[in-house]
Design a protein around this motif. Structure first.
Motif, PDB file in Angstrom:
ATOM      1  N   GLY A 115     -29.512   6.224  -3.582  1.00 38.00           N
ATOM      2  CA  GLY A 115     -29.209   4.960  -4.120  1.00 38.00           C
ATOM      3  C   GLY A 115     -30.470   4.199  -3.678  1.00 38.00           C
ATOM      4  N   GLY A 160     -19.123   4.379  -8.962  1.00 32.98           N
ATOM      5  CA  GLY A 160     -18.963   4.975 -10.000  1.00 32.98           C
ATOM      6  C   GLY A 160     -17.858   4.390 -10.728  1.00 32.98           C
ATOM      7  N   HIS A 175     -15.079   8.407  -7.432  1.00 31.30           N
ATOM      8  CA  HIS A 175     -15.600   8.553  -8.731  1.00 31.30           C
ATOM      9  C   HIS A 175     -14.953   9.884  -9.398  1.00 31.30           C
ATOM     10  N   VAL A 217     -24.280  -2.288  -3.774  1.00 37.06           N
ATOM     11  CA  VAL A 217     -24.080  -1.698  -4.987  1.00 37.06           C
ATOM     12  C   VAL A 217     -23.926  -2.587  -6.321  1.00 37.06           C
ATOM     13  N   GLY A 259     -17.452   5.103  -2.122  1.00 34.46           N
ATOM     14  CA  GLY A 259     -18.436   5.239  -3.179  1.00 34.46           C
ATOM     15  C   GLY A 259     -18.440   4.678  -4.603  1.00 34.46           C
ATOM     16  N   GLU A 290     -24.398  -0.429 -12.322  1.00 44.49           N
ATOM     17  CA  GLU A 290     -23.906   0.468 -11.226  1.00 44.49           C
ATOM     18  C   GLU A 290     -24.596   1.903 -11.685  1.00 44.49           C
ATOM     19  N   GLU A 313     -25.840   9.042  -2.576  1.00 39.51           N
ATOM     20  CA  GLU A 313     -25.669   7.920  -3.302  1.00 39.51           C
ATOM     21  C   GLU A 313     -25.674   6.451  -2.383  1.00 39.51           C
ATOM     22  N   SER A 318     -20.996   3.301   0.573  1.00 41.57           N
ATOM     23  CA  SER A 318     -21.031   4.689   0.911  1.00 41.57           C
ATOM     24  C   SER A 318     -21.815   4.744   2.258  1.00 41.57           C
ATOM     25  N   LEU A 368     -26.931   4.739  -9.205  1.00 42.62           N
ATOM     26  CA  LEU A 368     -26.436   6.027  -8.739  1.00 42.62           C
ATOM     27  C   LEU A 368     -27.372   7.291  -9.042  1.00 42.62           C
ATOM     28  N   MET A 406     -21.940  13.290  -5.691  1.00 44.52           N
ATOM     29  CA  MET A 406     -23.052  13.676  -5.926  1.00 44.52           C
ATOM     30  C   MET A 406     -23.264  15.137  -6.083  1.00 44.52           C
TER      31      MET A 406
END
Length: 321
Positions: free
Chosen positions: A290, A121, A174, A295, A119, A301, A258, A131, A305, A212
């Motif tokens: 997302g 973040g 994250h 990403v 992921g 970024e 995400e 992800s 998200l 999330m």
């Protein structure tokens, strides 16, 4: 005791290695430095270099070795440094590990765990923020687990190590250290395949998982909606019943993830809801996801998200339909 998610993972590894000498840990930098996120810190000092091993930079060898060890009685826990690096070993997971039980008609199994931070973040480099749980969740015979709390991280990892089949354990980096949670000192299992209802409600069902869960819970509280919030915890096997029964009660549903929108695991959830709860719906199922791009790096970024305002907008669309 209070612990972070990464601390809970470390605690689970210590507990299982102490309980079962067939549990071995290996991957890039897991021994000498304790892993890039220190999830394996202290394991080599306690259990020795024969059970905690640094490997060459080869994801194919790491997962392939885990398959062989698992078939011959060990309980390997292999770490892939970032989930974006797992794709070279997709073949080992899909054509080997996930098929051993089926191929041998149950004579052999591959009880292995592949741990990997996943992921976005943390503003990492390319191939560090993917992800792809939807892709791995599509593979029969491979279990896919995604914790979102320290308690679940420990209990699900212990359950994964003891499971008779291969488990991909996706750790939301994250939120590795973003909060502390209550963590029992003793060993325990959280059942694989059971979702958790984090908040009960009557107006709307919101389904999410991993990192999330934080913005999802914040959006629900900010909006003031009486929503039932479900944390999947396990992508495969999916707790289909908990989701469908919730939607039948609320009549509305929103999925938050995400990963990129197209082909994301939210699509499967929408299909399942339409299959078994269509006539209970008062509005189409919404998704907040997302975007269909890699990403992005650095400051963009945050825009990629799902955040509480975007999730609140999804809530409004469902409720106002």
């Amino acid at each position: 005791m209070q612990e972070t998610i990464v601390g809970a993972i470390n605690d689970a590894l210590h507990a299982e290695m102490a309980t079962d000498d067939k549990v071995v840990v290996f991957g890039e930098d897991v021994a000498e430095s304790g892993g890039v996120f220190r999830a394996t810190d202290g394991l080599k000092d306690r259990f020795g270099k024969e059970r905690v091993t640094d490997t060459p930079l080869s994801e194919i060898a790491i997962v392939g070795g885990a398959v062989g060890l698992a078939m011959y009685g060990y309980r390997p826990v292999a770490e892939i440094q970032f989930s974006g690096f797992l794709t070279p070993a997709f073949d080992q997971l899909v054509t080997q590990a996930s098929r051993i039980r089926w191929r041998t008609r149950g004579e052999w199994t591959a009880p292995l765990v592949v741990r990997t931070p996943y992921g976005a973040g943390v503003k990492a480099l390319e191939h560090h923020s993917e992800s792809l749980e939807g892709a791995y969740g599509h593979v029969p015979g491979l279990k896919v687990v995604v914790p979102s709390t320290p308690h679940d991280a420990k209990g699900l990892l212990i359950a994964a190590i003891r499971d008779p089949d291969p488990v991909l354990f996706l750790e939301p980096k994250h939120i590795y250290r973003s909060f502390n949670g209550e963590l029992p000192e003793e060993s325990y299992k959280v059942p694989i395949g059971e979702a958790a209802v984090r908040r009960e409600g009557t107006e709307l069902t919101v389904v999410s998982w991993g990192a999330m869960m934080e913005p999802t819970m914040a959006a629900v509280e900010n909006h003031g909606v009486d929503a039932e919030v479900i944390d999947l915890r396990t992508v495969s096997p999916l707790d289909h019943e908990t989701i469908v029964e919730s939607v039948k009660r609320t009549g509305r549903a929103l999925v938050v993830h995400e990963a990129a929108r197209t082909g994301g695991f939210g699509s499967e959830l929408v299909a399942r809801i339409n299959d078994d709860a269509l006539y209970y719906l008062e509005a189409p199922v919404e998704r907040v996801t997302g975007f269909d791009i890699p990403v992005p790096l650095l400051s963009m970024e945050d825009y990629y998200l799902p955040n509480p305002p975007r999730i609140e907008e999804g809530i409004r669309r469902v409720l106002e339909h």
